[in-house]
Design a protein around this motif. Sequence first.
Motif, PDB file in Angstrom:
ATOM      1  N   PHE A 234     -18.432  45.168  10.335  1.00 49.61           N
ATOM      2  CA  PHE A 234     -18.744  44.472   9.085  1.00 49.61           C
ATOM      3  C   PHE A 234     -19.626  45.322   8.173  1.00 49.61           C
ATOM      4  N   VAL A 235     -20.648  45.947   8.747  1.00 48.50           N
ATOM      5  CA  VAL A 235     -21.556  46.768   7.939  1.00 48.50           C
ATOM      6  C   VAL A 235     -20.796  47.932   7.316  1.00 48.50           C
ATOM      7  N   ASN A 236     -20.011  48.615   8.125  1.00 46.13           N
ATOM      8  CA  ASN A 236     -19.292  49.784   7.609  1.00 46.13           C
ATOM      9  C   ASN A 236     -18.156  49.396   6.675  1.00 46.13           C
ATOM     10  N   LEU A 237     -17.630  48.189   6.803  1.00 49.09           N
ATOM     11  CA  LEU A 237     -16.650  47.701   5.844  1.00 49.09           C
ATOM     12  C   LEU A 237     -17.296  47.581   4.460  1.00 49.09           C
ATOM     13  N   ALA A 238     -18.535  47.115   4.431  1.00 50.18           N
ATOM     14  CA  ALA A 238     -19.252  46.996   3.157  1.00 50.18           C
ATOM     15  C   ALA A 238     -19.605  48.356   2.579  1.00 50.18           C
ATOM     16  N   LEU A 239     -19.738  49.380   3.446  1.00 55.51           N
ATOM     17  CA  LEU A 239     -20.157  50.705   2.988  1.00 55.51           C
ATOM     18  C   LEU A 239     -18.999  51.656   2.686  1.00 55.51           C
ATOM     19  N   LEU A 240     -17.754  51.218   2.874  1.00 54.08           N
ATOM     20  CA  LEU A 240     -16.610  52.093   2.596  1.00 54.08           C
ATOM     21  C   LEU A 240     -16.674  52.618   1.171  1.00 54.08           C
ATOM     22  N   ASP A 241     -16.302  53.870   0.995  1.00 54.50           N
ATOM     23  CA  ASP A 241     -16.244  54.520  -0.317  1.00 54.50           C
ATOM     24  C   ASP A 241     -17.586  54.501  -1.060  1.00 54.50           C
ATOM     25  N   SER A 242     -18.683  54.555  -0.312  1.00 54.98           N
ATOM     26  CA  SER A 242     -19.992  54.665  -0.954  1.00 54.98           C
ATOM     27  C   SER A 242     -20.721  55.876  -0.381  1.00 54.98           C
ATOM     28  N   SER A 243     -21.772  56.289  -1.041  1.00 55.81           N
ATOM     29  CA  SER A 243     -22.536  57.432  -0.553  1.00 55.81           C
ATOM     30  C   SER A 243     -23.372  57.070   0.679  1.00 55.81           C
ATOM     31  N   ALA A 244     -23.501  55.790   0.988  1.00 58.47           N
ATOM     32  CA  ALA A 244     -24.247  55.342   2.172  1.00 58.47           C
ATOM     33  C   ALA A 244     -23.394  55.345   3.438  1.00 58.47           C
ATOM     34  N   ASN A 245     -22.140  55.751   3.323  1.00 61.27           N
ATOM     35  CA  ASN A 245     -21.209  55.777   4.461  1.00 61.27           C
ATOM     36  C   ASN A 245     -21.471  57.025   5.305  1.00 61.27           C
ATOM     37  N   ILE A 246     -22.636  57.075   5.971  1.00 61.16           N
ATOM     38  CA  ILE A 246     -23.042  58.288   6.686  1.00 61.16           C
ATOM     39  C   ILE A 246     -22.258  58.511   7.975  1.00 61.16           C
ATOM     40  N   LEU A 247     -21.511  57.520   8.438  1.00 62.43           N
ATOM     41  CA  LEU A 247     -20.679  57.697   9.639  1.00 62.43           C
ATOM     42  C   LEU A 247     -19.238  58.047   9.295  1.00 62.43           C
ATOM     43  N   ALA A 248     -18.940  58.247   8.036  1.00 62.28           N
ATOM     44  CA  ALA A 248     -17.612  58.638   7.552  1.00 62.28           C
ATOM     45  C   ALA A 248     -16.526  57.649   7.989  1.00 62.28           C
ATOM     46  N   PHE A 249     -16.842  56.374   7.938  1.00 61.68           N
ATOM     47  CA  PHE A 249     -15.877  55.344   8.324  1.00 61.68           C
ATOM     48  C   PHE A 249     -14.778  55.217   7.287  1.00 61.68           C
ATOM     49  N   ARG A 250     -13.593  54.953   7.739  1.00 56.37           N
ATOM     50  CA  ARG A 250     -12.458  54.563   6.915  1.00 56.37           C
ATOM     51  C   ARG A 250     -11.969  53.218   7.454  1.00 56.37           C
ATOM     52  N   ILE A 251     -10.980  52.638   6.842  1.00 54.93           N
ATOM     53  CA  ILE A 251     -10.520  51.310   7.259  1.00 54.93           C
ATOM     54  C   ILE A 251     -10.017  51.324   8.709  1.00 54.93           C
ATOM     55  N   GLN A 252      -9.436  52.451   9.159  1.00 51.14           N
ATOM     56  CA  GLN A 252      -8.985  52.546  10.549  1.00 51.14           C
ATOM     57  C   GLN A 252     -10.176  52.415  11.503  1.00 51.14           C
ATOM     58  N   ASN A 253     -11.298  53.028  11.136  1.00 56.36           N
ATOM     59  CA  ASN A 253     -12.496  52.944  11.960  1.00 56.36           C
ATOM     60  C   ASN A 253     -13.022  51.512  12.013  1.00 56.36           C
ATOM     61  N   VAL A 254     -12.963  50.831  10.879  1.00 58.67           N
ATOM     62  CA  VAL A 254     -13.427  49.445  10.832  1.00 58.67           C
ATOM     63  C   VAL A 254     -12.567  48.580  11.756  1.00 58.67           C
ATOM     64  N   LEU A 255     -11.255  48.732  11.660  1.00 59.71           N
ATOM     65  CA  LEU A 255     -10.361  47.959  12.525  1.00 59.71           C
ATOM     66  C   LEU A 255     -10.582  48.311  13.999  1.00 59.71           C
ATOM     67  N   PHE A 256     -10.752  49.603  14.288  1.00 59.49           N
ATOM     68  CA  PHE A 256     -11.043  50.030  15.654  1.00 59.49           C
ATOM     69  C   PHE A 256     -12.354  49.412  16.141  1.00 59.49           C
ATOM     70  N   SER A 257     -13.345  49.376  15.285  1.00 59.83           N
ATOM     71  CA  SER A 257     -14.637  48.804  15.653  1.00 59.83           C
ATOM     72  C   SER A 257     -14.504  47.319  15.994  1.00 59.83           C
ATOM     73  N   PHE A 258     -13.742  46.581  15.204  1.00 59.51           N
ATOM     74  CA  PHE A 258     -13.521  45.160  15.486  1.00 59.51           C
ATOM     75  C   PHE A 258     -12.779  44.977  16.814  1.00 59.51           C
ATOM     76  N   VAL A 259     -11.696  45.701  16.985  1.00 57.61           N
ATOM     77  CA  VAL A 259     -10.881  45.543  18.193  1.00 57.61           C
ATOM     78  C   VAL A 259     -11.660  45.979  19.431  1.00 57.61           C
ATOM     79  N   MET A 260     -12.283  47.152  19.375  1.00 61.17           N
ATOM     80  CA  MET A 260     -13.037  47.639  20.532  1.00 61.17           C
ATOM     81  C   MET A 260     -14.200  46.701  20.848  1.00 61.17           C
ATOM     82  N   GLY A 261     -14.862  46.193  19.828  1.00 61.97           N
ATOM     83  CA  GLY A 261     -15.959  45.252  20.054  1.00 61.97           C
ATOM     84  C   GLY A 261     -15.501  43.988  20.746  1.00 61.97           C
ATOM     85  N   LEU A 262     -14.371  43.457  20.319  1.00 66.77           N
ATOM     86  CA  LEU A 262     -13.849  42.247  20.958  1.00 66.77           C
ATOM     87  C   LEU A 262     -13.395  42.521  22.385  1.00 66.77           C
TER      88      LEU A 262
END
Length: 177
Positions: free
Chosen positions: A97-125
């Motif tokens: 959720f946090v990285n979804l809000a930070l996509l395409d911003s300069s605060a995206n220090i983990l270089a997340f893209r939408i694939q990473n967000v989806l992976f984070s949700f699935v892996m977390g569950l």
Amino acid sequence: MKLHEELPVDHRLSRVYRAGAGLCGAALLAFGCLGLSDGLPFFSTDGEKIAGLSSNGLLSLVSVVTAAVLLGGALIGGNIASTVNITVGALFVLSGFVNLALLDSSANILAFRIQNVLFSFVMGLVIATFGMYGRVSGKLPLDNPYWRHRHPGPSERHDAPALPLGSPAAGLPGRPA
């Protein structure tokens, strides 16, 4: 009475907790090591593709540390592995959720893209499900140690008088006869 004292270390649920932590930890360790071995820039917000996901050096390092926590939980086993799985799984979903809000911003220090967000949700569950297996359900069997902890028998309650041996309630499943 503490729950960790009631659940034996070699209880069959411990294998599920250990397997979940071990498998997810191994996958994260592989991802992190691939990113670190490629020498990715540490704070790049663009990231480079590693195993289909965007990564930078910091995300690779965070993946290795998270894998170490999961593998440590797998080595310890028991309720510790379950609690580690639930906690890490919840943190993965929160990270999504946090990285979804930070996509395409300069605060995206983990270089997340939408694939990473989806992976984070699935892996977390997946990780949280491994941790909650046998602990959270509406239909736990009567011999489940978590069910017994939530439904103590009269001899285990401090406020209830002990039942005489001949009484009908003394022979109920999960209660001493």
